[in-house]
Design a protein around this motif. Structure first.
Motif, PDB file in Angstrom:
ATOM      1  N   VAL A 172       0.854  -1.207   0.000  1.00 36.12           N
ATOM      2  CA  VAL A 172       0.000   0.000   0.000  1.00 36.12           C
ATOM      3  C   VAL A 172       0.881   1.245   0.000  1.00 36.12           C
ATOM      4  O   VAL A 172       0.626   2.215  -0.734  1.00 36.12           O
ATOM      5  CB  VAL A 172      -0.954  -0.001   1.213  1.00 36.12           C
ATOM      6  CG1 VAL A 172      -1.648   1.350   1.358  1.00 36.12           C
ATOM      7  CG2 VAL A 172      -1.984  -1.122   1.080  1.00 36.12           C
ATOM      8  N   SER A 173       1.933   1.211   0.810  1.00 32.39           N
ATOM      9  CA  SER A 173       2.859   2.339   0.860  1.00 32.39           C
ATOM     10  C   SER A 173       3.508   2.570  -0.497  1.00 32.39           C
ATOM     11  O   SER A 173       3.678   3.725  -0.934  1.00 32.39           O
ATOM     12  CB  SER A 173       3.932   2.070   1.928  1.00 32.39           C
ATOM     13  OG  SER A 173       4.890   3.087   1.940  1.00 32.39           O
ATOM     14  N   GLY A 174       3.863   1.483  -1.193  1.00 33.08           N
ATOM     15  CA  GLY A 174       4.465   1.592  -2.515  1.00 33.08           C
ATOM     16  C   GLY A 174       3.532   2.243  -3.526  1.00 33.08           C
ATOM     17  O   GLY A 174       3.960   3.079  -4.337  1.00 33.08           O
ATOM     18  N   ILE A 175       2.262   1.863  -3.482  1.00 33.14           N
ATOM     19  CA  ILE A 175       1.263   2.446  -4.394  1.00 33.14           C
ATOM     20  C   ILE A 175       1.112   3.944  -4.124  1.00 33.14           C
ATOM     21  O   ILE A 175       1.062   4.771  -5.051  1.00 33.14           O
ATOM     22  CB  ILE A 175      -0.097   1.723  -4.241  1.00 33.14           C
ATOM     23  CG1 ILE A 175      -0.006   0.298  -4.802  1.00 33.14           C
ATOM     24  CG2 ILE A 175      -1.218   2.511  -4.910  1.00 33.14           C
ATOM     25  CD1 ILE A 175       0.271   0.234  -6.298  1.00 33.14           C
ATOM     26  N   LYS A 176       1.062   4.319  -2.861  1.00 27.24           N
ATOM     27  CA  LYS A 176       0.898   5.738  -2.512  1.00 27.24           C
ATOM     28  C   LYS A 176       2.130   6.544  -2.914  1.00 27.24           C
ATOM     29  O   LYS A 176       2.026   7.701  -3.348  1.00 27.24           O
ATOM     30  CB  LYS A 176       0.622   5.880  -1.016  1.00 27.24           C
ATOM     31  CG  LYS A 176      -0.773   5.401  -0.623  1.00 27.24           C
ATOM     32  CD  LYS A 176      -1.145   5.878   0.758  1.00 27.24           C
ATOM     33  CE  LYS A 176      -2.623   5.700   1.004  1.00 27.24           C
ATOM     34  NZ  LYS A 176      -3.061   6.293   2.279  1.00 27.24           N
ATOM     35  N   ASN A 177       3.316   5.929  -2.771  1.00 27.69           N
ATOM     36  CA  ASN A 177       4.547   6.623  -3.166  1.00 27.69           C
ATOM     37  C   ASN A 177       4.603   6.886  -4.670  1.00 27.69           C
ATOM     38  O   ASN A 177       5.312   7.787  -5.122  1.00 27.69           O
ATOM     39  CB  ASN A 177       5.769   5.810  -2.739  1.00 27.69           C
ATOM     40  CG  ASN A 177       5.986   5.818  -1.237  1.00 27.69           C
ATOM     41  OD1 ASN A 177       5.476   6.704  -0.534  1.00 27.69           O
ATOM     42  ND2 ASN A 177       6.740   4.851  -0.732  1.00 27.69           N
ATOM     43  N   GLU A 178       3.862   6.070  -5.429  1.00 30.53           N
ATOM     44  CA  GLU A 178       3.786   6.293  -6.885  1.00 30.53           C
ATOM     45  C   GLU A 178       2.787   7.395  -7.234  1.00 30.53           C
ATOM     46  O   GLU A 178       2.651   7.760  -8.407  1.00 30.53           O
ATOM     47  CB  GLU A 178       3.363   4.991  -7.584  1.00 30.53           C
ATOM     48  CG  GLU A 178       4.407   3.881  -7.537  1.00 30.53           C
ATOM     49  CD  GLU A 178       5.654   4.207  -8.349  1.00 30.53           C
ATOM     50  OE1 GLU A 178       5.511   4.752  -9.470  1.00 30.53           O
ATOM     51  OE2 GLU A 178       6.760   3.933  -7.860  1.00 30.53           O
ATOM     52  N   GLY A 179       2.095   7.901  -6.218  1.00 32.99           N
ATOM     53  CA  GLY A 179       1.122   8.965  -6.452  1.00 32.99           C
ATOM     54  C   GLY A 179      -0.229   8.457  -6.932  1.00 32.99           C
ATOM     55  O   GLY A 179      -1.056   9.239  -7.424  1.00 32.99           O
ATOM     56  N   ILE A 180      -0.487   7.164  -6.787  1.00 34.42           N
ATOM     57  CA  ILE A 180      -1.746   6.572  -7.249  1.00 34.42           C
ATOM     58  C   ILE A 180      -2.837   6.788  -6.197  1.00 34.42           C
ATOM     59  O   ILE A 180      -2.678   6.400  -5.041  1.00 34.42           O
ATOM     60  CB  ILE A 180      -1.575   5.068  -7.543  1.00 34.42           C
ATOM     61  CG1 ILE A 180      -0.545   4.873  -8.665  1.00 34.42           C
ATOM     62  CG2 ILE A 180      -2.911   4.422  -7.914  1.00 34.42           C
ATOM     63  CD1 ILE A 180      -0.158   3.413  -8.898  1.00 34.42           C
ATOM     64  N   LYS A 181      -3.955   7.424  -6.628  1.00 33.40           N
ATOM     65  CA  LYS A 181      -5.071   7.662  -5.720  1.00 33.40           C
ATOM     66  C   LYS A 181      -6.312   6.860  -6.102  1.00 33.40           C
ATOM     67  O   LYS A 181      -7.257   6.748  -5.327  1.00 33.40           O
ATOM     68  CB  LYS A 181      -5.418   9.158  -5.710  1.00 33.40           C
ATOM     69  CG  LYS A 181      -4.267  10.024  -5.206  1.00 33.40           C
ATOM     70  CD  LYS A 181      -4.591  11.503  -5.308  1.00 33.40           C
ATOM     71  CE  LYS A 181      -3.415  12.357  -4.831  1.00 33.40           C
ATOM     72  NZ  LYS A 181      -3.691  13.806  -4.990  1.00 33.40           N
ATOM     73  N   PHE A 281      -4.793  -6.887   0.205  1.00 36.59           N
ATOM     74  CA  PHE A 281      -4.214  -5.681  -0.373  1.00 36.59           C
ATOM     75  C   PHE A 281      -5.308  -4.743  -0.884  1.00 36.59           C
ATOM     76  O   PHE A 281      -5.294  -3.531  -0.609  1.00 36.59           O
ATOM     77  CB  PHE A 281      -3.266  -6.095  -1.498  1.00 36.59           C
ATOM     78  CG  PHE A 281      -2.696  -4.963  -2.301  1.00 36.59           C
ATOM     79  CD1 PHE A 281      -2.022  -3.913  -1.690  1.00 36.59           C
ATOM     80  CD2 PHE A 281      -2.813  -4.954  -3.686  1.00 36.59           C
ATOM     81  CE1 PHE A 281      -1.477  -2.872  -2.441  1.00 36.59           C
ATOM     82  CE2 PHE A 281      -2.276  -3.925  -4.444  1.00 36.59           C
ATOM     83  CZ  PHE A 281      -1.609  -2.882  -3.822  1.00 36.59           C
ATOM     84  N   LYS A 282      -6.268  -5.311  -1.610  1.00 34.68           N
ATOM     85  CA  LYS A 282      -7.357  -4.489  -2.131  1.00 34.68           C
ATOM     86  C   LYS A 282      -8.161  -3.857  -0.996  1.00 34.68           C
ATOM     87  O   LYS A 282      -8.484  -2.652  -1.042  1.00 34.68           O
ATOM     88  CB  LYS A 282      -8.286  -5.332  -3.007  1.00 34.68           C
ATOM     89  CG  LYS A 282      -9.437  -4.527  -3.604  1.00 34.68           C
ATOM     90  CD  LYS A 282     -10.363  -5.374  -4.470  1.00 34.68           C
ATOM     91  CE  LYS A 282     -11.504  -4.530  -5.029  1.00 34.68           C
ATOM     92  NZ  LYS A 282     -12.436  -5.338  -5.851  1.00 34.68           N
ATOM     93  N   ALA A 283      -8.463  -4.661   0.031  1.00 34.32           N
ATOM     94  CA  ALA A 283      -9.241  -4.145   1.157  1.00 34.32           C
ATOM     95  C   ALA A 283      -8.513  -2.990   1.844  1.00 34.32           C
ATOM     96  O   ALA A 283      -9.119  -1.976   2.228  1.00 34.32           O
ATOM     97  CB  ALA A 283      -9.517  -5.263   2.154  1.00 34.32           C
ATOM     98  N   ASN A 284      -7.195  -3.103   1.971  1.00 39.24           N
ATOM     99  CA  ASN A 284      -6.423  -2.061   2.641  1.00 39.24           C
ATOM    100  C   ASN A 284      -6.243  -0.821   1.763  1.00 39.24           C
ATOM    101  O   ASN A 284      -6.131   0.294   2.284  1.00 39.24           O
ATOM    102  CB  ASN A 284      -5.074  -2.600   3.092  1.00 39.24           C
ATOM    103  CG  ASN A 284      -5.159  -3.352   4.410  1.00 39.24           C
ATOM    104  OD1 ASN A 284      -4.980  -2.775   5.474  1.00 39.24           O
ATOM    105  ND2 ASN A 284      -5.465  -4.638   4.337  1.00 39.24           N
ATOM    106  N   LEU A 285      -6.194  -1.030   0.440  1.00 39.20           N
ATOM    107  CA  LEU A 285      -6.173   0.130  -0.452  1.00 39.20           C
ATOM    108  C   LEU A 285      -7.449   0.954  -0.268  1.00 39.20           C
ATOM    109  O   LEU A 285      -7.410   2.183  -0.162  1.00 39.20           O
ATOM    110  CB  LEU A 285      -6.051  -0.321  -1.915  1.00 39.20           C
ATOM    111  CG  LEU A 285      -4.666  -0.730  -2.411  1.00 39.20           C
ATOM    112  CD1 LEU A 285      -4.748  -1.267  -3.846  1.00 39.20           C
ATOM    113  CD2 LEU A 285      -3.677   0.438  -2.345  1.00 39.20           C
ATOM    114  N   LEU A 286      -8.594   0.258  -0.237  1.00 37.92           N
ATOM    115  CA  LEU A 286      -9.881   0.938  -0.073  1.00 37.92           C
ATOM    116  C   LEU A 286      -9.934   1.680   1.263  1.00 37.92           C
ATOM    117  O   LEU A 286     -10.408   2.816   1.348  1.00 37.92           O
ATOM    118  CB  LEU A 286     -11.026  -0.061  -0.186  1.00 37.92           C
ATOM    119  CG  LEU A 286     -11.173  -0.765  -1.547  1.00 37.92           C
ATOM    120  CD1 LEU A 286     -12.255  -1.840  -1.490  1.00 37.92           C
ATOM    121  CD2 LEU A 286     -11.503   0.256  -2.646  1.00 37.92           C
ATOM    122  N   LYS A 287      -9.431   1.032   2.323  1.00 40.79           N
ATOM    123  CA  LYS A 287      -9.437   1.663   3.650  1.00 40.79           C
ATOM    124  C   LYS A 287      -8.578   2.914   3.677  1.00 40.79           C
ATOM    125  O   LYS A 287      -8.860   3.869   4.410  1.00 40.79           O
ATOM    126  CB  LYS A 287      -8.940   0.673   4.704  1.00 40.79           C
ATOM    127  CG  LYS A 287      -9.935  -0.401   5.082  1.00 40.79           C
ATOM    128  CD  LYS A 287      -9.331  -1.340   6.123  1.00 40.79           C
ATOM    129  CE  LYS A 287     -10.263  -2.508   6.434  1.00 40.79           C
ATOM    130  NZ  LYS A 287      -9.632  -3.453   7.400  1.00 40.79           N
TER     131      LYS A 287
END
Length: 488
Positions: A172-181, A281-287
């Motif tokens: 999740v941290s990696g996705i956010k660091n890529e700027g993905i919202k 992973f998907k559940a935590n992205l949504l959260k």
């Protein structure tokens, strides 16, 4: 085999010595030259004569012969060998060429094959990647990929492996660091390994023995979670109706069901680790506020792969760490996973059958004595597994000159100190017995190395099938058989 003639002559000498010792002791205890008799604290005459006339080998042979008439072992089928790897000679043995059920000492073959073929520093990688482009609003128009490699420890916390929670947090941290919202696409699980991880249970596996649940998992999709019952206490015993024990993907612990609604084919299907990871992973992205429009979906093959960017990589513990955990705790699920791993490494698929072929071929390549060998599974759960004591000791001896020997040796439980041997050899043999244990109903086995009081390293195998009495009684007899060998 034990030398009975030498044993009998040794007893004759012992008896003669006993009489001599008795006479000597009598003359010391009472003398006509003194007014009073003196009572002295002296060692047993038998003990004195034993040490004076019998060699350590004689004492080992006597111990083995004594056990032949012991009520616990009298009607059992058992075999024993203690072997000198330097001289390549048998020191003492009994039924050394009899094929016996090895139980979890089978893991000796599985873990060594994995170390030899893959190397002790081998690791499994689980990668997070994405395809497509990220627009100015942080929307990813593409897919997220979780690319697995069949990591047997994924999310288990075993052998130092990270938990699902920790891996997901990193992803999740990696996705956010890529700027993905936001993700306009799917989360795709891509792994060619362990397609559902389905295989039949090893032949003749028992469901419940000695209050230990040996089944790593039962099939999950065809047991209704409404039928699941938690195991309340370990002292549960099987009733007249068969109960189906498995790891629940819903409760995330061992449960049982009295009703099975599947097609009758039970499997060792584990909850799909990559799927569990992807859904978490998907559940935590949504959260965390990252919307995902698509779904979690598997994609085994890809004829036209998308261009993807790697975001994060999770590395498993080393194979050495996993082998250590497997042998110390006699972990059945890891052993079966290693069997599939070597099958994939050599034959390109993840079936247990391929794993068996690879292990058997490896054993032949290193000149393992396959006479009497029947290698059925990676863990030793099957009663159809068979091996001879002499084959085990020669095999263990041959490994002493290999580059993996130290890692392999260090993975074994230590008598009185670690792993499944922590409660055996608490006094005699403490810190001197390095061996893999094996336990099934009416089967108790032990194979490994001895560090003797004279500084030698010897190799031994002791397998007991169809004994009478309790497991603790058999353990006690095993200690009595092995104990004298420590003075060789």
């Amino acid at each position: 085999m034990v030398n009975f003639r030498k044993y009998i002559s040794g007893i004759t000498v012992l008896a003669a010595g006993f009489l001599l010792a008795q006479t000597t002791v009598s003359s010391v205890l009472y003398s006509h030259n003194t007014d009073n008799s003196r009572v002295l604290s002296l060692p047993s005459p038998v003990e004195i004569v034993e040490k004076a006339v019998l060699s350590p080998k004689d004492l080992v042979d006597i111990s083995v012969n004594t056990m032949m008439t012991d009520p616990v072992l009298k009607n059992a089928t058992w075999g024993f060998v203690v072997y000198d790897p330097k001289s390549k000679k048998i020191i003492s043995s009994y039924n050394e060429s009899t094929p016996l059920v090895p139980a979890s000492t089978t893991k000796l073959l599985t873990t060594e094959t994995a170390l030899s073929l893959l190397g002790e520093n081998y690791r499994w990688m689980t990668q997070l990647e994405y395809s497509g482009n990220i627009d100015e609003n942080g929307v990813l128009n593409g897919n997220i990929y979780i690319v697995g490699s069949g990591d047997p420890s994924l999310g288990t916390n075993k052998a130092g492996a990270a938990s699902y929670k920790d891996i997901v947090a990193d992803f999740v941290s990696g996705i956010k660091n890529e700027g993905i919202k936001k993700v306009n696409g799917d989360i795709i699980i891509q792994t060619a390994l362990f397609k559902g991880n389905i295989s039949r249970l090893p032949e003749n596996v028992v469901w419940l023995e000695n209050n230990n649940y040996y089944l790593p998992a039962g099939t999950t999709k065809e047991i209704n979670p409404a039928n699941e019952k938690l195991i309340v206490k370990k002292s549960m015993t099987p009733g007249s109706d068969k109960k189906f024990f498995y790891v629940s993907p819903y409760a995330d612990q061992m449960v049982y069901a009295e009703k099975y609604e599947g097609n009758g084919t039970l499997t060792t299907k584990l909850p799909d680790a990559p799927a569990f990871l992807a859904n978490s992973f998907k559940a935590n992205l949504l959260k965390s506020g990252v919307a995902v429009t698509g779904k979690v979906t598997p994609k085994i093959s890809d004829s036209s792969p998308e261009i993807r960017k790697k975001v994060s990589v999770y590395q498993s513990p080393t194979l050495a760490d996993i082998v250590y955990y497997t042998n110390q705790r006699s972990d059945n699920s890891l052993a079966e996973a290693l069997l599939k791993v070597v099958g994939f490494y050599k034959m390109g698929d993840q079936t247990s059958e391929s794993g068996r072929i690879v292990v058997n071929n490896h054993l032949k390549d290193i000149a393992f004595d396959v006479e009497g060998l029947n290698y059925i599974d990676g863990s030793g759960l099957s009663r159809s597994n068979k091996v001879t004591p002499i084959a085990q000791v020669k095999y263990l001896s041959s490994l002493m000159n290999t580059k993996i020997y130290k890692t392999y040796f260090d993975s074994l439980p230590i008598g009185g100190q670690s792993g499944t041997l922590k409660r055996m050899f608490l006094t005699n043999g403490n810190g001197q017995v390095f061996a893999k244990t094996g336990t099934l109903n009416k089967v108790k086995t032990l194979a490994g190395y001895l560090k003797t009081n004279t500084g030698k390293t010897l190799v031994f195998s002791l397998m007991v099938n169809n004994y009478s009495g309790s497991v603790d009684q058999v353990k006690s007899r095993m200690e009595k058989i092995i104990g004298p060998a420590l003075d060789l």
